[in-house]
Design an enzyme around this catalytic site. Structure first.
Site, mmCIF file in Angstrom:
data_model
loop_
_atom_site.group_PDB
_atom_site.id
_atom_site.type_symbol
_atom_site.label_atom_id
_atom_site.label_comp_id
_atom_site.label_asym_id
_atom_site.label_seq_id
_atom_site.Cartn_x
_atom_site.Cartn_y
_atom_site.Cartn_z
ATOM 1 N N TYR A 47 15.342 33.883 12.292
ATOM 2 C CA TYR A 47 15.743 33.586 10.912
ATOM 3 C C TYR A 47 17.269 33.539 10.747
ATOM 4 C CZ TYR A 47 10.893 34.995 9.844
ATOM 5 O OH TYR A 47 9.520 35.127 9.816
ATOM 6 N N HIS A 105 7.021 37.054 18.119
ATOM 7 C CA HIS A 105 6.999 36.165 16.943
ATOM 8 C C HIS A 105 5.924 35.079 17.081
ATOM 9 C CE1 HIS A 105 9.867 34.315 13.713
ATOM 10 N NE2 HIS A 105 8.612 34.044 13.442
HETATM 11 N N1 LIG Z 1 5.490 35.366 11.836
HETATM 12 C C1 LIG Z 1 5.691 34.107 11.501
HETATM 13 O O1 LIG Z 1 5.580 33.197 12.328
HETATM 14 C C2 LIG Z 1 6.055 33.769 10.089
HETATM 15 C C3 LIG Z 1 5.977 32.436 9.656
HETATM 16 C C4 LIG Z 1 6.310 32.158 8.342
HETATM 17 C C5 LIG Z 1 6.714 33.184 7.494
HETATM 18 N N2 LIG Z 1 6.809 34.472 7.958
HETATM 19 C C6 LIG Z 1 7.268 35.589 7.070
HETATM 20 O O2 LIG Z 1 6.512 35.573 5.872
HETATM 21 C C7 LIG Z 1 7.393 35.463 4.758
HETATM 22 C C8 LIG Z 1 6.723 34.751 3.619
HETATM 23 O O3 LIG Z 1 6.341 33.427 3.956
HETATM 24 P P1 LIG Z 1 7.078 32.147 3.376
HETATM 25 O O4 LIG Z 1 8.451 32.498 2.990
HETATM 26 O O5 LIG Z 1 6.923 31.054 4.369
HETATM 27 O O6 LIG Z 1 6.183 31.712 2.112
HETATM 28 P P2 LIG Z 1 5.624 32.461 0.808
HETATM 29 O O7 LIG Z 1 6.083 33.846 0.739
HETATM 30 O O8 LIG Z 1 4.165 32.178 0.767
HETATM 31 O O9 LIG Z 1 6.273 31.595 -0.374
HETATM 32 C C9 LIG Z 1 7.643 31.642 -0.670
HETATM 33 C C10 LIG Z 1 7.885 30.754 -1.873
HETATM 34 O O10 LIG Z 1 7.244 31.297 -3.030
HETATM 35 C C11 LIG Z 1 8.209 31.444 -4.074
HETATM 36 N N3 LIG Z 1 7.846 32.651 -4.848
HETATM 37 C C12 LIG Z 1 7.867 33.941 -4.438
HETATM 38 N N4 LIG Z 1 7.423 34.764 -5.416
HETATM 39 C C13 LIG Z 1 7.151 33.978 -6.487
HETATM 40 C C14 LIG Z 1 6.672 34.234 -7.786
HETATM 41 N N5 LIG Z 1 6.375 35.481 -8.195
HETATM 42 N N6 LIG Z 1 6.511 33.184 -8.638
HETATM 43 C C15 LIG Z 1 6.785 31.932 -8.226
HETATM 44 N N7 LIG Z 1 7.224 31.609 -6.993
HETATM 45 C C16 LIG Z 1 7.405 32.626 -6.123
HETATM 46 C C17 LIG Z 1 9.539 31.582 -3.391
HETATM 47 O O11 LIG Z 1 10.549 31.206 -4.288
HETATM 48 P P3 LIG Z 1 12.132 31.271 -3.933
HETATM 49 O O12 LIG Z 1 12.358 30.087 -3.031
HETATM 50 O O13 LIG Z 1 12.784 31.162 -5.254
HETATM 51 O O14 LIG Z 1 12.382 32.553 -3.230
HETATM 52 C C18 LIG Z 1 9.370 30.623 -2.216
HETATM 53 O O15 LIG Z 1 9.597 29.286 -2.614
HETATM 54 C C19 LIG Z 1 8.604 34.732 5.355
HETATM 55 O O16 LIG Z 1 9.722 34.813 4.521
HETATM 56 C C20 LIG Z 1 8.731 35.446 6.671
HETATM 57 O O17 LIG Z 1 9.346 36.716 6.492
HETATM 58 C C21 LIG Z 1 6.461 34.775 9.225
#
Ligand SMILES: NC(=O)c1ccc[n+]([C@@H]2O[C@H](COP(=O)([O-])OP(=O)(O)OC[C@H]3O[C@@H](n4cnc5c(N)ncnc54)[C@H](OP(=O)(O)O)[C@@H]3O)[C@@H](O)[C@H]2O)c1
Length: 272
Positions: A47, A105
């Protein structure tokens, strides 16, 4: 905050994801989340934000024991020497002596799994990470890790949300008492405009995002790490824990299409 007990650590069931947050924006978002009461931060060497996460943690002045930090080693760094180098670099950027959870990861097609876990276990034995785990491991790989290598993994972090069925992996993890950490729990934001979730939320005075999160957190052994840049969304996501979904809500969510996988890079082994 509720916690999951796994391999000697207490994992807060709601954490803050930090993918695609960097620099000053990341620092500010993590500082805001810690101020609101988040105690679980999810980062990764990939990241490019461990430095900013570390700065926010240092500024929070929280007792280290009250905070859970997960970071991850990238799939290109799974040779033992490369893991050790990546780990040292992560710890340095985070400005910590120890992380709580260190994850693979992504699996890579040519990794030597026994050697990977031997190296991770060494880091755990040295007290540099309190626990080890995996992310994006399919059922076959999980079985190898748990039943053949017998590695004490504290979680499998996988994509899981209202639009993706993960029953097979979830059942296996539950049977082995290994937490499932749901990433992209808001389907990368796609849950927010979903009409079914909006209608359920309206009934309870909640948002679609809160409904999507609570659906996950109502499941035993599941944690979720939504990414939210703004304090309002961070607070709303914390408040999702108070929401009470009923059978009718769960039935409507069960009827949503469950084949939407949004994260699927070409380098990893196939899912099923
Ligand atoms: N292990 C892996 O391979 C892997 C892969 C992907 C993700 N991850 C981890 O999982 C985390 C979460 O996944 P993600 O970031 O891909 O997607 P997510 O958490 O499903 O969605 C994030 C999106 O939702 C929005 N959001 C958050 N809370 C909200 C609310 N209460 N109301 C409206 N919109 C809201 C955020 O807005 P903003 O843009 O304004 O913040 C962002 O656009 C990542 O950040 C990472 O730490 C891990």
């Amino acid at each position: 905050m509720e916690y999951l007990q796994t391999q000697g650590i207490s994992l807060p069931r709601l954490g803050l994801g930090t993918f695609r947050m960097q620099g000053e924006a990341c620092r500010a978002a993590v500082e805001s989340a810690l101020g609101l009461g988040y105690r679980h931060i999810d980062t990764a060497e990939m990241y490019g934000n461990e430095d900013a996460v570390g700065t926010a943690i240092a500024a929070s002045r929280l007792a280290r024991k009250d905070l859970h930090v997960t970071t991850k080693v990238w799939h290109e760094n799974l040779a033992p020497d490369a893991i050790r180098r990546a780990f040292d670099a992560s710890l340095k950027k985070l400005k910590l002596d120890q992380v709580d959870l260190y994850l693979v990861h992504w699996p890579s097609k040519n990794m030597n799994l026994p050697a990977v876990f031997e190296t991770l276990l060494k880091l755990k034995q040295q007290g540099r990470t309190r626990a080890i785990g995996v992310a994006n491991f399919n059922l076959a790989l999980l079985k190898t890790v748990v039943e053949e290598i017998k590695a004490p993994i504290a979680c499998n972090q996988i994509e899981y949300h209202v639009m993706l069925d993960q029953t097979r992996v979830a059942k296996y993890l539950a049977a082995k008492s290994i937490p499932l950490v749901a990433y992209a729990p808001l389907a990368q934001g796609r849950a927010v405009p979903d009409e079914t979730l909006i209608a359920i939320g309206r009934k309870h005075g909640a948002s679609a995002a809160q409904v999507a999160l609570k659906w996950l957190l109502d499941q035993d052994g599941v944690a979720a790490i939504p990414k939210a840049s703004h304090a309002e969304s961070q607070q709303a996501n914390l408040e999702a824990l108070k929401l009470k979904l009923d059978d009718e809500d769960r039935k409507a969510i069960a009827a949503l299409p469950k084949d939407k996988r949004f994260v699927n890079p070409g380098f990893a082994p196939a899912w099923d």
